[in-house]
Design a protein around this motif. Structure first.
Motif, PDB file in Angstrom:
ATOM      1  N   ARG A 163       4.926   3.417   0.924  1.00  0.00           N
ATOM      2  CA  ARG A 163       3.583   3.400   0.476  1.00  0.00           C
ATOM      3  C   ARG A 163       2.484   3.060   1.181  1.00  0.00           C
ATOM      4  O   ARG A 163       2.797   1.317   0.989  1.00  0.00           O
ATOM      5  CB  ARG A 163       3.639   3.811  -0.869  1.00  0.00           C
ATOM      6  CG  ARG A 163       4.420   2.181  -2.194  1.00  0.00           C
ATOM      7  CD  ARG A 163       4.630   1.041  -1.314  1.00  0.00           C
ATOM      8  NE  ARG A 163       4.093   0.806  -2.511  1.00  0.00           N
ATOM      9  CZ  ARG A 163       4.141  -0.892  -2.390  1.00  0.00           C
ATOM     10  NH1 ARG A 163       3.207  -1.476  -1.753  1.00  0.00           N
ATOM     11  NH2 ARG A 163       4.597  -2.010  -3.317  1.00  0.00           N
ATOM     12  N   ALA A 171      -0.196   0.246  -1.373  1.00  0.00           N
ATOM     13  CA  ALA A 171      -1.338   0.200  -2.221  1.00  0.00           C
ATOM     14  C   ALA A 171      -1.957  -1.056  -2.403  1.00  0.00           C
ATOM     15  O   ALA A 171      -1.655  -2.009  -2.601  1.00  0.00           O
ATOM     16  CB  ALA A 171       0.778   0.220  -3.074  1.00  0.00           C
ATOM     17  N   PRO A 172      -3.331  -0.798  -2.398  1.00  0.00           N
ATOM     18  CA  PRO A 172      -4.569  -1.404  -1.693  1.00  0.00           C
ATOM     19  C   PRO A 172      -5.101  -1.515  -3.030  1.00  0.00           C
ATOM     20  O   PRO A 172      -5.131  -0.505  -3.978  1.00  0.00           O
ATOM     21  CB  PRO A 172      -4.940  -1.276  -0.288  1.00  0.00           C
ATOM     22  CG  PRO A 172      -5.145   0.458  -0.998  1.00  0.00           C
ATOM     23  CD  PRO A 172      -3.834   1.141  -1.207  1.00  0.00           C
ATOM     24  N   SER A 173      -5.394  -2.771  -3.374  1.00  0.00           N
ATOM     25  CA  SER A 173      -6.162  -3.367  -4.592  1.00  0.00           C
ATOM     26  C   SER A 173      -7.804  -2.669  -3.818  1.00  0.00           C
ATOM     27  O   SER A 173      -8.079  -2.710  -2.828  1.00  0.00           O
ATOM     28  CB  SER A 173      -6.396  -4.357  -4.709  1.00  0.00           C
ATOM     29  OG  SER A 173      -5.048  -4.790  -5.317  1.00  0.00           O
ATOM     30  N   GLU A 185      -4.430   0.473  -6.666  1.00  0.00           N
ATOM     31  CA  GLU A 185      -3.725  -0.253  -7.916  1.00  0.00           C
ATOM     32  C   GLU A 185      -5.293  -0.713  -8.288  1.00  0.00           C
ATOM     33  O   GLU A 185      -5.684  -1.638  -7.747  1.00  0.00           O
ATOM     34  CB  GLU A 185      -3.097  -1.733  -6.527  1.00  0.00           C
ATOM     35  CG  GLU A 185      -1.848  -0.131  -5.997  1.00  0.00           C
ATOM     36  CD  GLU A 185      -0.971  -1.590  -6.219  1.00  0.00           C
ATOM     37  OE1 GLU A 185      -0.655  -3.149  -6.221  1.00  0.00           O
ATOM     38  OE2 GLU A 185       0.533  -0.862  -6.574  1.00  0.00           O
ATOM     39  N   TYR A 244      -0.081  -6.243 -14.063  1.00  0.00           N
ATOM     40  CA  TYR A 244       0.090  -5.303 -12.318  1.00  0.00           C
ATOM     41  C   TYR A 244       1.640  -5.758 -12.071  1.00  0.00           C
ATOM     42  O   TYR A 244       1.939  -4.495 -11.753  1.00  0.00           O
ATOM     43  CB  TYR A 244      -0.141  -7.124 -11.187  1.00  0.00           C
ATOM     44  CG  TYR A 244       0.032  -6.769 -10.579  1.00  0.00           C
ATOM     45  CD1 TYR A 244      -0.724  -5.833  -9.111  1.00  0.00           C
ATOM     46  CD2 TYR A 244       0.336  -7.349  -9.465  1.00  0.00           C
ATOM     47  CE1 TYR A 244      -0.815  -5.339  -8.289  1.00  0.00           C
ATOM     48  CE2 TYR A 244       0.529  -7.157  -7.809  1.00  0.00           C
ATOM     49  CZ  TYR A 244       0.549  -6.399  -7.380  1.00  0.00           C
ATOM     50  OH  TYR A 244       0.482  -5.836  -6.203  1.00  0.00           O
ATOM     51  N   VAL A 289       3.611  -1.855 -10.906  1.00  0.00           N
ATOM     52  CA  VAL A 289       3.558  -2.143  -9.388  1.00  0.00           C
ATOM     53  C   VAL A 289       5.585  -0.896  -9.063  1.00  0.00           C
ATOM     54  O   VAL A 289       5.243  -0.285  -9.076  1.00  0.00           O
ATOM     55  CB  VAL A 289       3.663  -2.804  -8.915  1.00  0.00           C
ATOM     56  CG1 VAL A 289       4.186  -3.325  -7.276  1.00  0.00           C
ATOM     57  CG2 VAL A 289       2.550  -3.326  -8.575  1.00  0.00           C
ATOM     58  N   ARG A 301       5.215  -4.273   2.665  1.00  0.00           N
ATOM     59  CA  ARG A 301       4.443  -5.234   1.930  1.00  0.00           C
ATOM     60  C   ARG A 301       4.016  -6.939   2.901  1.00  0.00           C
ATOM     61  O   ARG A 301       4.682  -7.368   2.942  1.00  0.00           O
ATOM     62  CB  ARG A 301       4.218  -5.224   0.651  1.00  0.00           C
ATOM     63  CG  ARG A 301       4.934  -6.083  -0.275  1.00  0.00           C
ATOM     64  CD  ARG A 301       4.859  -6.018  -1.786  1.00  0.00           C
ATOM     65  NE  ARG A 301       5.847  -6.337  -2.565  1.00  0.00           N
ATOM     66  CZ  ARG A 301       6.774  -6.177  -3.170  1.00  0.00           C
ATOM     67  NH1 ARG A 301       5.517  -4.925  -4.066  1.00  0.00           N
ATOM     68  NH2 ARG A 301       6.838  -6.357  -3.829  1.00  0.00           N
ATOM     69  N   HIS A 334       3.571 -11.588  -1.692  1.00  0.00           N
ATOM     70  CA  HIS A 334       3.951 -10.302  -3.030  1.00  0.00           C
ATOM     71  C   HIS A 334       5.345 -10.947  -3.172  1.00  0.00           C
ATOM     72  O   HIS A 334       6.253 -10.358  -4.062  1.00  0.00           O
ATOM     73  CB  HIS A 334       3.629  -8.773  -2.805  1.00  0.00           C
ATOM     74  CG  HIS A 334       2.453  -8.427  -2.292  1.00  0.00           C
ATOM     75  ND1 HIS A 334       2.003  -9.097  -3.908  1.00  0.00           N
ATOM     76  CD2 HIS A 334       1.547  -8.146  -1.794  1.00  0.00           C
ATOM     77  CE1 HIS A 334       0.681  -8.375  -3.772  1.00  0.00           C
ATOM     78  NE2 HIS A 334       0.217  -7.585  -2.357  1.00  0.00           N
TER      79      HIS A 334
HETATM   80  N1  GLU Z   1      -2.551  -4.077  -5.073  1.00  0.00           N
HETATM   81  C1  GLU Z   1      -1.872  -5.037  -3.695  1.00  0.00           C
HETATM   82  C2  GLU Z   1      -2.371  -5.722  -2.077  1.00  0.00           C
HETATM   83  O1  GLU Z   1      -3.668  -4.799  -2.263  1.00  0.00           O
HETATM   84  C3  GLU Z   1      -0.304  -4.923  -2.919  1.00  0.00           C
HETATM   85  C4  GLU Z   1       0.631  -4.418  -3.902  1.00  0.00           C
HETATM   86  C5  GLU Z   1       1.722  -3.861  -3.304  1.00  0.00           C
HETATM   87  O2  GLU Z   1       2.485  -3.581  -1.946  1.00  0.00           O
HETATM   88  O3  GLU Z   1       3.025  -3.956  -4.194  1.00  0.00           O
HETATM   89  O4  GLU Z   1      -2.577  -6.896  -1.702  1.00  0.00           O
END
Ligand code: GLU
Length: 464
Positions: A5, A7-9, A41, A181, A185, A199, A203
């Motif tokens: 996936r 998963a952008p904020s 996100e 958060y 996730v 990612r 993180h």
């Molecule tokens: N939402 C996070 C971001 O934009 C990524 C989270 C993830 O990949 O677990 O940095």
């Protein structure tokens, strides 16, 4: 089945670091006939996630990476998160914490004075008393004490965190009931069936917390790949000026998406010393376990070089289509292919391509003074005049499209001239500067009539 996936904020646009991890995730899923999902996100409801999601999807459309299934919005899943918070409370794997702001401040001050790491001291973990009044409690997870949380990162190898260093009983739901958060996730990755999380390594320190959630809920822990950052050439964090901008800015600057993807796939991953990767090759060869362990440096020159490569090798149709975005429409021009071929070896971006095309298609509005000074004299004006007169007669006699190379050779022979006496003055008269693609190509696009007009206009300009 491999499921990955992105998963952008929703920060409002897709930046190149994001696109790189998305590309890696995409390639890994697709090469394994798996699925690639998009999750926005957006639990921070202050931002307009719809708009941001649209901007992000637009960028993915441009680079032609597609997602499976519906987009998942975290903001629409609060009921799901609540259910799991309740489950953890019921199972006594989480608890209400009634610590007041004052108590928290006191704890922090005490830890600071003892030079300890700020952490929650677990005072409500086994609380059995009557809850204090007037406090909306937060929910904390019971994190393992004195445990080592370790996992094999697909890029970095074995990673271990001692729970006392990194984990306290962290909050999973705030006093207003909203989940935090790392909690969401982990839940989403599990429920979406994500098998491989690729990612940014910013993180990495979230991962043990997410593992605590996985374990508390009995979910299967995915494989993690934490990709080192992209740095600027000085080894510092990539700034907007260095290239950390909206992917769509690259479109505006005249980059082809395949050049950008090729650039990004190599920025942190390699296959021998190969630099050019078609999309098919990326799919065949990419493997996240070959991602570099150290950070990579952004190199704008290389991106330009790749872009030039893809421009050089693009089909006529493709270039003609792309140029429309830059307000150059040559679809119906009868010399469109000559024009494309004349420029494709020289233009590093579509912006340059469009500028060069315009300089040939439209008579010059101004003339490069340095070139005029260097190449224009009474004598060269005389030659230009004669050349115009020659072209007019030659054209009338021929009844065929003029072959400018042949015609020019006849002209030079007749007047005993050398190419260098003619080429630069003609270039300046045609396009306003002494740099242009092949002068014969330019002339054949401009046509005899256009060439004569431009020569006359230029002479008038010089003579004042
Ligand atoms: N939402 C996070 C971001 O934009 C990524 C989270 C993830 O990949 O677990 O940095």
């Amino acid at each position: 089945m491999i499921t990955t996936r992105f998963a952008p904020s929703p920060t409002g646009y897709l930046h190149i670091g994001g696109l790189r991890t998305a590309l890696y995730s995409y390639l890994w899923a697709r090469k394994n006939s798996g699925r690639f999902l998009l999750r926005i996100e957006d639990t921070d409801l202050k931002r307009n996630s719809q708009e941001a999601a649209e901007a992000i999807e637009k960028a993915f459309k441009w680079v032609k990476l597609s997602f499976d299934d519906e987009v998942v919005y975290q903001s629409k899943r609060f009921d799901i998160y609540k259910k799991y918070i309740k489950q953890l409370l019921d199972e006594k794997k989480a608890y209400y914490c009634y610590m007041s702001k004052e108590e928290l401040d006191d704890l922090r001050a005490m830890q600071q004075s003892k030079k300890q790491r700020p952490r929650y001291d677990g005072r409500y973990r086994d609380f059995k008393g009557v809850p204090p009044e007037g406090i909306e409690p937060v929910v904390r997870i019971k994190a393992p004490h004195d445990a080592v949380i370790s996992f094999i990162d697909g890029i970095k190898g074995e990673i271990s965190f001692k729970s006392e260093d990194i984990l306290d009983d962290f909050i999973i739901a705030r006093a207003d009931g909203t989940p935090t958060y790392n909690f969401v996730v982990a839940i989403d990755d599990a429920l979406m069936g994500i098998t491989d999380v690729i990612r940014g390594d910013d993180h990495l320190s979230n991962t043990p917390k997410q593992i605590v959630i996985y374990e508390a809920l009995g979910f299967k822990i995915p494989k993690f790949y934490h990709v080192p950052m992209i740095l600027n050439p000085n080894g510092k964090k990539l700034s907007k000026r260095d290239g950390a901008m909206d992917v769509m800015e690259y479109k505006k600057m005249g980059y082809l998406p395949e050049a950008l993807l090729n650039f990004l796939v190599r920025l942190g991953w390699s296959h021998g010393d190969q630099e050019i990767f078609s999309f098919k090759e990326m799919l065949e060869l990419f493997d996240p376990s070959n991602i570099n362990k150290s950070a990579s440096a952004y190199n704008g020159e290389k991106l330009l070089w790749l872009n030039a490569h893809y421009i050089k090798n693009a089909s006529y149709e493709r270039i003609i289509e792309e140029l429309k975005e830059f307000n150059v429409d040559i679809k119906d021009h009868d010399k469109k292919e000559v024009l494309v071929d004349a420029i494709r070896e020289r233009a590093k971006t579509l912006v340059e391509f469009a500028d060069m095309a315009n300089s040939i298609l439209k008579p010059p509005k101004q003339y490069d003074q340095k070139a005029v000074k260097k190449f224009i004299s009474e004598e060269s004006l005389e030659i230009l005049l004669k050349y115009a007169a020659f072209l007019r007669i030659y054209d009338k006699k021929l009844h065929l499209p003029v072959d400018f190379e042949e015609a020019t050779k006849i002209f030079m022979k007749k007047h005993d001239l050398k190419m260098k006496q003619l080429a630069q003055p003609v270039r300046i008269a045609m396009v306003g500067s002494s740099t242009s693609p092949s002068v014969y190509d330019v002339l054949s696009i401009v046509t005899v009539e256009g060439a004569i007009d431009r020569i006359e206009k230029f002479i008038k300009y010089i003579k004042g």
